[in-house]
Design a protein around this motif. Structure first.
Motif, PDB file in Angstrom:
ATOM      1  N   ILE A   1       0.830  -1.214   0.000  1.00 36.82           N
ATOM      2  CA  ILE A   1       0.000   0.000   0.000  1.00 36.82           C
ATOM      3  C   ILE A   1       0.859   1.257   0.000  1.00 36.82           C
ATOM      4  CG2 ILE A   1      -1.597   1.362   1.391  1.00 36.82           C
ATOM      5  CD1 ILE A   1      -3.084  -1.121   2.081  1.00 36.82           C
ATOM      6  N   ASN A   2       1.903   1.267   0.802  1.00 37.54           N
ATOM      7  CA  ASN A   2       2.740   2.466   0.900  1.00 37.54           C
ATOM      8  C   ASN A   2       3.416   2.782  -0.433  1.00 37.54           C
ATOM      9  OD1 ASN A   2       2.198   2.987   3.628  1.00 37.54           O
ATOM     10  ND2 ASN A   2       3.725   1.476   4.286  1.00 37.54           N
ATOM     11  N   HIS A   3       4.001   1.741  -1.068  1.00 42.33           N
ATOM     12  CA  HIS A   3       4.665   1.968  -2.353  1.00 42.33           C
ATOM     13  C   HIS A   3       3.673   2.403  -3.437  1.00 42.33           C
ATOM     14  CE1 HIS A   3       8.216  -0.891  -1.154  1.00 42.33           C
ATOM     15  NE2 HIS A   3       8.226   0.285  -0.504  1.00 42.33           N
ATOM     16  N   THR A   4       2.474   1.826  -3.402  1.00 40.01           N
ATOM     17  CA  THR A   4       1.460   2.166  -4.403  1.00 40.01           C
ATOM     18  C   THR A   4       0.985   3.600  -4.237  1.00 40.01           C
ATOM     19  OG1 THR A   4       0.733  -0.140  -4.409  1.00 40.01           O
ATOM     20  CG2 THR A   4      -0.732   1.468  -5.417  1.00 40.01           C
ATOM     21  N   ALA A   5       0.747   4.005  -2.977  1.00 38.77           N
ATOM     22  CA  ALA A   5       0.285   5.375  -2.704  1.00 38.77           C
ATOM     23  C   ALA A   5       1.319   6.382  -3.194  1.00 38.77           C
ATOM     24  CB  ALA A   5       0.010   5.549  -1.220  1.00 38.77           C
ATOM     25  N   LYS A   6       2.604   6.045  -2.966  1.00 40.19           N
ATOM     26  CA  LYS A   6       3.681   6.941  -3.401  1.00 40.19           C
ATOM     27  C   LYS A   6       3.744   7.009  -4.931  1.00 40.19           C
ATOM     28  CE  LYS A   6       8.593   7.820  -2.677  1.00 40.19           C
ATOM     29  NZ  LYS A   6       9.857   7.343  -2.027  1.00 40.19           N
ATOM     30  N   ALA A   7       3.558   5.852  -5.574  1.00 49.95           N
ATOM     31  CA  ALA A   7       3.615   5.810  -7.045  1.00 49.95           C
ATOM     32  C   ALA A   7       2.465   6.594  -7.661  1.00 49.95           C
ATOM     33  CB  ALA A   7       3.591   4.362  -7.523  1.00 49.95           C
ATOM     34  N   LEU A   8       1.297   6.547  -6.999  1.00 45.77           N
ATOM     35  CA  LEU A   8       0.126   7.239  -7.539  1.00 45.77           C
ATOM     36  C   LEU A   8      -0.034   8.647  -6.973  1.00 45.77           C
ATOM     37  CD1 LEU A   8      -2.499   4.326  -7.424  1.00 45.77           C
ATOM     38  CD2 LEU A   8      -1.290   5.215  -9.428  1.00 45.77           C
ATOM     39  N   THR A   9       0.878   9.023  -6.065  1.00 44.05           N
ATOM     40  CA  THR A   9       0.825  10.341  -5.378  1.00 44.05           C
ATOM     41  C   THR A   9      -0.565  10.581  -4.796  1.00 44.05           C
ATOM     42  OG1 THR A   9       0.318  11.517  -7.418  1.00 44.05           O
ATOM     43  CG2 THR A   9       2.652  11.317  -6.821  1.00 44.05           C
ATOM     44  N   MET A  10      -1.026   9.657  -3.964  1.00 51.59           N
ATOM     45  CA  MET A  10      -2.321   9.826  -3.314  1.00 51.59           C
ATOM     46  C   MET A  10      -2.202   9.346  -1.868  1.00 51.59           C
ATOM     47  SD  MET A  10      -4.545   6.717  -5.063  1.00 51.59           S
ATOM     48  CE  MET A  10      -6.015   7.286  -4.215  1.00 51.59           C
ATOM     49  N   SER A  11      -3.195   9.691  -1.087  1.00 52.22           N
ATOM     50  CA  SER A  11      -3.161   9.334   0.347  1.00 52.22           C
ATOM     51  C   SER A  11      -3.434   7.849   0.528  1.00 52.22           C
ATOM     52  CB  SER A  11      -4.203  10.151   1.116  1.00 52.22           C
ATOM     53  OG  SER A  11      -5.506   9.779   0.701  1.00 52.22           O
ATOM     54  N   ILE A  12      -2.952   7.326   1.674  1.00 50.88           N
ATOM     55  CA  ILE A  12      -3.155   5.911   1.958  1.00 50.88           C
ATOM     56  C   ILE A  12      -4.642   5.627   2.185  1.00 50.88           C
ATOM     57  CG2 ILE A  12      -2.707   4.091   3.662  1.00 50.88           C
ATOM     58  CD1 ILE A  12       0.118   5.168   3.937  1.00 50.88           C
ATOM     59  N   SER A  13      -5.324   6.567   2.844  1.00 46.87           N
ATOM     60  CA  SER A  13      -6.758   6.353   3.096  1.00 46.87           C
ATOM     61  C   SER A  13      -7.535   6.342   1.771  1.00 46.87           C
ATOM     62  CB  SER A  13      -7.299   7.458   4.005  1.00 46.87           C
ATOM     63  OG  SER A  13      -7.127   8.729   3.414  1.00 46.87           O
ATOM     64  N   GLY A  14      -7.172   7.252   0.860  1.00 47.39           N
ATOM     65  CA  GLY A  14      -7.835   7.275  -0.452  1.00 47.39           C
ATOM     66  C   GLY A  14      -7.565   5.999  -1.221  1.00 47.39           C
ATOM     67  N   LEU A  15      -6.333   5.494  -1.122  1.00 46.15           N
ATOM     68  CA  LEU A  15      -5.979   4.259  -1.818  1.00 46.15           C
ATOM     69  C   LEU A  15      -6.765   3.083  -1.253  1.00 46.15           C
ATOM     70  CD1 LEU A  15      -4.272   2.629  -3.800  1.00 46.15           C
ATOM     71  CD2 LEU A  15      -2.442   2.581  -2.077  1.00 46.15           C
ATOM     72  N   ARG A  16      -6.864   3.039   0.108  1.00 42.95           N
ATOM     73  CA  ARG A  16      -7.612   1.939   0.733  1.00 42.95           C
ATOM     74  C   ARG A  16      -9.081   1.947   0.279  1.00 42.95           C
ATOM     75  NH1 ARG A  16      -5.004  -0.824   4.664  1.00 42.95           N
ATOM     76  NH2 ARG A  16      -3.167   0.146   5.656  1.00 42.95           N
ATOM     77  N   TYR A  17      -9.633   3.167   0.170  1.00 48.17           N
ATOM     78  CA  TYR A  17     -11.023   3.285  -0.278  1.00 48.17           C
ATOM     79  C   TYR A  17     -11.197   2.672  -1.681  1.00 48.17           C
ATOM     80  CZ  TYR A  17     -15.295   5.370  -2.103  1.00 48.17           C
ATOM     81  OH  TYR A  17     -16.526   5.541  -2.696  1.00 48.17           O
ATOM     82  N   ARG A  18     -10.273   3.021  -2.561  1.00 47.53           N
ATOM     83  CA  ARG A  18     -10.366   2.496  -3.947  1.00 47.53           C
ATOM     84  C   ARG A  18     -10.186   0.979  -3.980  1.00 47.53           C
ATOM     85  NH1 ARG A  18      -6.998   6.423  -8.111  1.00 47.53           N
ATOM     86  NH2 ARG A  18      -8.157   8.365  -7.731  1.00 47.53           N
ATOM     87  N   LEU A  19      -9.239   0.486  -3.201  1.00 55.84           N
ATOM     88  CA  LEU A  19      -8.989  -0.961  -3.198  1.00 55.84           C
ATOM     89  C   LEU A  19     -10.187  -1.733  -2.654  1.00 55.84           C
ATOM     90  CD1 LEU A  19      -5.240  -1.086  -2.019  1.00 55.84           C
ATOM     91  CD2 LEU A  19      -6.133  -1.456  -4.323  1.00 55.84           C
ATOM     92  N   ASP A  20     -10.840  -1.177  -1.613  1.00 56.01           N
ATOM     93  CA  ASP A  20     -12.040  -1.830  -1.083  1.00 56.01           C
ATOM     94  C   ASP A  20     -13.144  -1.873  -2.148  1.00 56.01           C
ATOM     95  OD1 ASP A  20     -10.844  -2.315   1.351  1.00 56.01           O
ATOM     96  OD2 ASP A  20     -11.657  -0.491   2.303  1.00 56.01           O
ATOM     97  N   LYS A  21     -13.259  -0.754  -2.890  1.00 52.16           N
ATOM     98  CA  LYS A  21     -14.281  -0.681  -3.929  1.00 52.16           C
ATOM     99  C   LYS A  21     -13.996  -1.698  -5.039  1.00 52.16           C
ATOM    100  CE  LYS A  21     -16.750   2.697  -6.748  1.00 52.16           C
ATOM    101  NZ  LYS A  21     -16.821   4.114  -7.161  1.00 52.16           N
ATOM    102  N   ILE A  22     -12.709  -1.824  -5.435  1.00 57.36           N
ATOM    103  CA  ILE A  22     -12.309  -2.791  -6.468  1.00 57.36           C
ATOM    104  C   ILE A  22     -12.599  -4.210  -5.996  1.00 57.36           C
ATOM    105  CG2 ILE A  22     -10.321  -3.782  -7.690  1.00 57.36           C
ATOM    106  CD1 ILE A  22      -9.097  -0.902  -7.629  1.00 57.36           C
TER     107      ILE A  22
END
Length: 613
Positions: A560-581
């Motif tokens: 999650i940390n590496h992905t958030a950095k690669a996409l330049t987005m927050s970890i909470s926002g990334l978790r939200y998207r992953l849950d939706k996927i």
């Protein structure tokens, strides 16, 4: 009035008041009568001996001299006006018995008072009557003597050249003959055709000219025969086109070159510099084409099996043009070249067919290893060499399958030419509507070029002649043995299944692990796999935001940390998207097996250009 009368003191009109016999004696000291039948017989003999055209000229000039003689007599009389002299002509014409009656219909003058034309009608012309005794009307006027007489008389009395032309004739079925008499300068373009009959030509001189022409043609035939014999000798000695070109240059001194049907120069003599766009001057007959700076090309097609398979050309410099001998020689050269090409085509086609059959047998796994190696050696392929393969695909109209197969055969010949020019050992064939090209790696290495650049050159070569088609090429890996060719063919087919519409050349080695799926024989299975893994996600994710997030998450090792950095987005926002996927796909994104299948499906879509990541 009697013989010896001084005409200079006699009024011209008074002469015609005399009886015919006395009038004749007044004009002529002595006369010889010639029966009309004799003149007609003479005409017939001349026509059969020297032809209609020459006999017409003789009688026109015979009449001319009679008219000139009468004109000089008329001028020796007293006359009041030019009109007196003009009117005397028809009376003299009748006096000789050439016709029964003459009518001057009109005399035209131009705005400056100069004679423009005289319209005349002749009745019962002796020449027309004699012709009609044959029972068949003429298709053209026949009163040649009378036209010559009128022209000679008027030219003499008016002291200017008057040309007389018959426009209607009784011999053609008309009720009278009609002529027009005009000063020569007023005739314009019509003068050239009629005036030649008034010119006296020496038959001896013409015979000398014809003899000289025949001698020149005989010399040309001898020289052409000499060249032809040499060409045949080279042909029988099984010499190629280069020897023919050298022989032509040696014989004629002219630079020579021979092209194939695609306007590519196959052979040429020394000193050939071509500033012509050869494709724009193709011709179906021997033709001389002028070019820039005094250059020119004598060009003739090389026919083979009722098709043009090339061109033979002589090059001319400094404004020179071809002579008759060079026309004869180039035609002989074209015939010889066509025979050589026929022999070469038979040889090449036989060899290519054997090679194509060999490749087909390998791909169909119909050869035992020992037999395969034996044939490979025979066809100049090292069985232990390395090989790679290209399969070329284009749009095909299945409703015109025969035509498409014919196009493929033409394409195969063109591709073979490409490899032959670069001395690369290859087999070009077709299978299932696709073009297969097997390349021997050792001969390809001699080109010193990377595969991609070489293939792009091949595509450019094909586009010159087949510009209406878009080609896609699947490129295999390299194998170490010739018996591994079926693997290469499967790889190229897999690559074409993965083709991207925006990418003409696709390498099998670029596919990754999903290449295994592309080797499935039924492409619908691949599509079903992709739909099963990510179909619902693609339907929900119209802007590809979730798809890109999922791909980045997998690429970053599910971190999650590496992905958030690669996409330049927050970890909470990334978790939200992953849950939706996870909810949409109904999978656990921490389950490696499930994620791997999704990853393969995304890579298939990415390779085919259906998603952009």
């Amino acid at each position: 009035m009697h013989m010896g009368t001084d005409l200079s003191r006699t009024n011209l009109n008074d002469v015609f008041e005399l009886p015919k016999e006395e009038a004749l004696h007044a004009f002529y000291e002595r006369m010889v009568t010639i029966p009309i039948t004799a003149i007609s017989s003479l005409k017939q003999e001349l026509r059969s001996t020297i032809g209609d055209d020459r006999s017409k000229g003789i009688f026109v000039r015979y009449g001319w001299h009679n008219g000139v003689s009468d004109g000089e007599k008329a001028l020796s009389c007293e006359w009041k006006s030019e009109l007196d002299l003009i009117n005397a002509g028809p009376k003299l014409h009748q006096l000789h018995g050439y016709l029964d009656r003459v009518e001057i219909n009109d005399i035209h003058y131009d705005d400056e008072g100069d004679l423009d034309a005289i319209d005349v009608s002749w009745f019962n012309s002796f020449e027309a009557d004699e012709f009609l005794k044959g029972g068949i009307p003429s298709d053209q006027p026949v009163c040649h003597t009378m036209c010559g007489y009128a022209s000679g008389y008027l030219s003499t009395v008016l002291k200017r050249p008057i040309l007389v032309k018959e426009t209607k004739c009784s011999a053609m079925g008309e009720d009278k003959c009609e002529v027009i008499c005009m000063p020569m300068e007023k005739w314009g373009q019509e003068l050239e055709n009629e005036y030649r009959y008034y010119q006296s030509n020496s038959m001896i001189q013409e015979l000398d000219e014809i003899t000289a022409k025949f001698k020149k043609e005989r010399d040309n035939l001898n020289k052409a025969y000499h060249v032809h014999r040499k060409l045949i000798e080279e042909l029988l000695a099984k010499q190629g086109l280069k020897k023919i070109v050298d022989l032509l240059y040696e014989t004629t001194g002219l630079p020579v070159f021979i092209e194939n049907e695609y306007n590519q120069i196959m052979v040429q003599s020394d000193h050939v510099t071509i500033d012509f766009d050869l494709e724009k001057i193709n011709t179906e007959t021997t033709k001389f084409i002028s070019g820039p700076d005094g250059t020119g090309i004598l060009r003739t097609p090389i026919w083979l099996e009722q098709e043009i398979k090339g061109y033979c050309s002589f090059l001319y410099l400094d404004g020179h043009t071809p002579n008759d001998l060079e026309h004869m020689v180039i035609d002989q050269a074209s015939l010889t070249a066509s025979i050589i090409l026929l022999n070469e085509n038979i040889k090449v086609n036989t060899e290519q067919n054997i090679r194509r059959g060999f490749l087909s047998d390998i791909l169909g796994r119909r050869l035992e290893k020992e037999e395969l190696y034996k044939i490979a050696y025979y066809l100049n392929f090292n069985p232990d060499d390395s090989y790679w393969m290209l399969t070329m695909e284009r749009d095909i109209n299945n409703s015109e399958l025969n035509y498409e197969i014919e196009v493929n055969e033409d394409l195969i010949r063109y591709i073979n030419l490409f490899f032959k020019e670069r001395h690369v050992n290859a087999i070009v064939s077709q299978k299932a509507g696709k073009i297969i090209i097997l390349v021997e790696y050792s001969s390809f290495k001699e080109v010193c070029m990377k595969q991609l650049k070489f293939i792009k050159q091949l595509l450019k070569h094909c586009s010159r002649r087949f510009g209406n088609y878009k080609f896609f090429v699947g490129v295999s890996s390299v194998v170490e043995k010739i018996d591994q060719l079926p693997i290469l063919y499967d790889e190229t087919l897999a690559t074409l299944k993965a083709k991207n519409p925006n990418k003409q050349v696709q390498f099998f080695e670029d596919l990754g692990i999903e290449s295994v799926l592309f080797q499935l024989p039924d492409e619908t299975l691949i599509n079903r796999f992709v739909h099963k893994q990510v179909g619902q996600l693609l339907e929900c994710d119209k802007n590809s935001e979730l798809t890109e997030t999922l791909y980045a998450y997998i690429e970053n090792g599910l971190n999650i940390n590496h992905t958030a950095k690669a996409l330049t987005m927050s970890i909470s926002g990334l978790r939200y998207r992953l849950d939706k996927i996870s909810d949409i796909l109904n999978i656990d994104l921490n389950d490696t097996q499930s994620v791997f299948s999704v990853y393969m499906a995304l890579n298939i879509l990415k390779t085919k250009g259906k998603i952009k990541i």
